[in-house]
Design an enzyme around this catalytic site. Structure first.
Site, PDB file in Angstrom:
ATOM      1  N   GLU A 255     -28.475   8.389 -12.056  1.00 33.81           N
ATOM      2  CA  GLU A 255     -27.527   8.809 -13.093  1.00 33.81           C
ATOM      3  C   GLU A 255     -28.001   8.355 -14.467  1.00 33.81           C
ATOM      4  OE1 GLU A 255     -22.978   9.448 -12.486  1.00 33.81           O
ATOM      5  OE2 GLU A 255     -23.221   7.428 -13.301  1.00 33.81           O
TER       6      GLU A 255
ATOM      7  N   HIS B 261     -38.255   3.187  12.537  1.00 33.60           N
ATOM      8  CA  HIS B 261     -38.022   4.083  13.667  1.00 33.60           C
ATOM      9  C   HIS B 261     -37.352   5.365  13.185  1.00 33.60           C
ATOM     10  CE1 HIS B 261     -39.075   0.872  16.531  1.00 33.60           C
ATOM     11  NE2 HIS B 261     -38.528   0.085  15.614  1.00 33.60           N
TER      12      HIS B 261
ATOM     13  N   LYS C 122     -17.705  18.284 -13.376  1.00 30.34           N
ATOM     14  CA  LYS C 122     -16.243  18.175 -13.415  1.00 30.34           C
ATOM     15  C   LYS C 122     -15.625  19.420 -14.034  1.00 30.34           C
ATOM     16  CE  LYS C 122     -16.089  13.115 -13.841  1.00 30.34           C
ATOM     17  NZ  LYS C 122     -15.737  12.000 -14.746  1.00 30.34           N
TER      18      LYS C 122
END
Length: 528
Positions: A322, A351, A455
């Site tokens: 960000e 793994h 937004k």
């Protein structure tokens, strides 16, 4: 480079902070002295920029704001006595409130004391507190914390169902600078309804962490919530862990917040040194710049070899991406900057995706986080002379070696143990690194226009939904998607309208589809 030369390089580039017991090893980043020398003028500017930032310069020009998270752990640096006094007083208020909650001096109406916390927040208002809780909360904390960090109804239900028999002793933190951010607002409304459903007065369980004068602050004051703590406009969400955002939930869990602040302060002091080799944040910024050619061309893979640091990669993901993921530089040029961050933990990742790191696309550099202390107390032997912690250490060193042998760069950060001081130091180290790197590449690390754009786009979709439902409520006949779009003046939004209606139909909101679901244009749509 042979083993002897590597050993010499390790010693040449090793950074050690005696007070914190922290080591930083960048020897497996393959930059040379000429590269370092070429960046020194950029670092001189970065150090100067950072000094001005700490003095209170407008370091976030797009929002015309100071950037003051460094003042939180050293109020003497604050540019005015008023800011310094507020920082000191807020910390004292947080500690006093936490003590009263833990001792039962402040208690819920139907219980002797609070036992749990619901923390409602998003982004930096969740990721920092989640990381610190996972890393530092005692096994049996005075209050057990639960996070609502999304507007996912099923996720909210999961928390509320888990606490259905404990709501009467559950404190609620609502963390939002404005009070209008949809995710925490929605979470607060749903939690309020849950309390009302059990005939509990929400105000007697609620704490606001917000800006003075915000919508949330006004609600908390008018309803008489238990407490309100401030969020400052000079502290961004992703650097807010040392503010009320992080300190309130940490203190309530019994975490030593002063030790966390002290560790951050010690690291801040270390990362003010205007010499690359003697400044751990500068060494990290140098390594990031080298790996990605100053353009973020390689991803950062974060591998903490300690279960309690599992969420550090998620915390860094927001802090780095960000801050550095920007389209424009400070001069208005299009640059598309950023460093992608991902990771889980070692040795689990050996793994999972270390196979690709070792042999696949070399589009990354690794950051290994090492913790020297395996556990409190002695460990049993798994094999003769070998403990499970020896295996973990061996896996870290083996991964580092295997990566280097195949021309894959890595950084190793080593701390003596996971405690409040070292966690505070880690947070401060990466906060400063982000700031220095941003100066090197000439971007604003302290705003987030892309988040704001998202937004606004979501608000447009919700407005479109209101128009679609309003139309269908008035229409007496079923309509096609194209007809709906045309009638509400959104002919270019057919796909969005289809997805809105599909979601409403799946959630029993009265939407009826007639036709072939696999061919959206064939559908006729009405309300039941």
């Amino acid at each position: 480079m042979d083993a002897k030369a590597l050993w010499q390089r390790y010693q040449e580039w090793l950074y050690f902070h005696e007070g914190l017991g922290l080591y930083l090893d960048v020897s497996r980043m393959r930059f040379d002295d000429a590269f370092v020398k070429s960046l020194l003028p950029k670092f001189d500017k970065a150090f100067a920029d950072m000094a001005e930032l700490e003095k209170g310069a407008i370091a976030n020009p797009d929002e015309n704001r100071m950037v003051g998270h460094y003042w939180l752990r050293n109020p003497d640096l604050a540019p005015t006595p008023e800011i310094a006094q507020e920082i000191v007083q807020t910390l004292e208020q947080i500690e006093a409130f936490a003590e009263k909650i833990q001792t039962g001096a402040i208690h819920p109406p139907k219980a002797n004391r609070f036992t749990d916390i619901i923390s409602i927040g998003i982004g930096g208002s969740a990721l920092g507190p989640q990381f610190v809780a996972e890393a530092l909360a005692p096994e049996f904390p005075p209050l057990k914390i639960h996070f609502i960090d999304n507007t996912d109804p099923a996720g909210i239900d999961r928390i509320l169902t888990h606490l259905r028999n404990h709501l009467a002793s559950t404190l609620v933190l609502v963390i939002s600078k404005s009070g209008g951010t949809p995710e925490p607002r929605n979470g607060m409304i749903e939690v309020k309804k849950a309390y009302a459903g059990q005939n509990l007065d929400f105000a007697q369980y609620a704490v606001a962490i917000t800006s003075t004068g915000s919508n949330l602050d006004k609600v908390a004051q008018s309803e008489g919530w238990l407490a309100t703590f401030p969020m400052y406009d000079w502290v961004g969400g992703r650097t807010s862990e040392m503010s009320s955002v992080g300190l309130v939930p940490a203190a309530l869990q019994g975490i030593d917040v002063r030790a966390m602040l002290e560790g951050a302060k010690e690291m801040d002091d270390a990362t003010r040194v205007p010499e690359v080799k003697n400044n751990p944040a500068a060494l990290l910024a140098l390594s990031w710049y080298y790996s990605g050619n100053g353009k973020g061309e390689k991803d950062m893979v974060v591998l903490p070899y300690k279960d309690s640091l599992l969420l550090f990669s998620r915390y860094l993901q927001q802090l780095v991406m960000e801050s550095l993921g920007k389209e424009k530089d400070l001069d208005g040029n299009t640059v598309y900057q950023g460093i992608a961050v991902y990771g889980n933990k070692g040795s689990t990742d050996q793994h999972a995706y270390v196979q690709q790191l070792r042999e696949g696309v070399p589009n990354f550099f690794a950051t290994l986080i090492e913790v020297l202390e395996d556990r409190h107390g002695a460990s049993p032997e798994i094999d003769p002379g070998v403990t499970s912690g020896d295996y973990l250490s061996g896996f870290l060193l083996g991964t580092r070696q295997a990566l280097y042998e195949n021309q894959r760069d890595s950084i190793t950060v080593t701390i003596p143990q996971v405690n409040a001081r070292t966690v505070g130091a880690l947070v401060a180290l990466y906060e400063r690194t982000v700031g220095l790197y941003a100066s090197l590449v000439n971007i604003n690390a302290y705003h987030q226009p892309g988040v704001e754009a998202g937004k606004k786009a979501a608000a447009v979709i919700l407005d479109l939904q209101t128009k679609v439902v309003g139309l269908l409520q008035k229409e007496k006949t079923a309509l096609s998607l194209e007809q709906i779009a045309e009638k509400i003046g959104a002919a270019d939004q057919v796909e969005a309208i289809y997805k809105i209606l599909r979601h409403l139909q799946a959630n029993q909101r009265g939407v009826v589809f007639q036709g072939n679901l696999g061919q959206p244009s064939s559908l006729k749509i009405s309300l039941s």
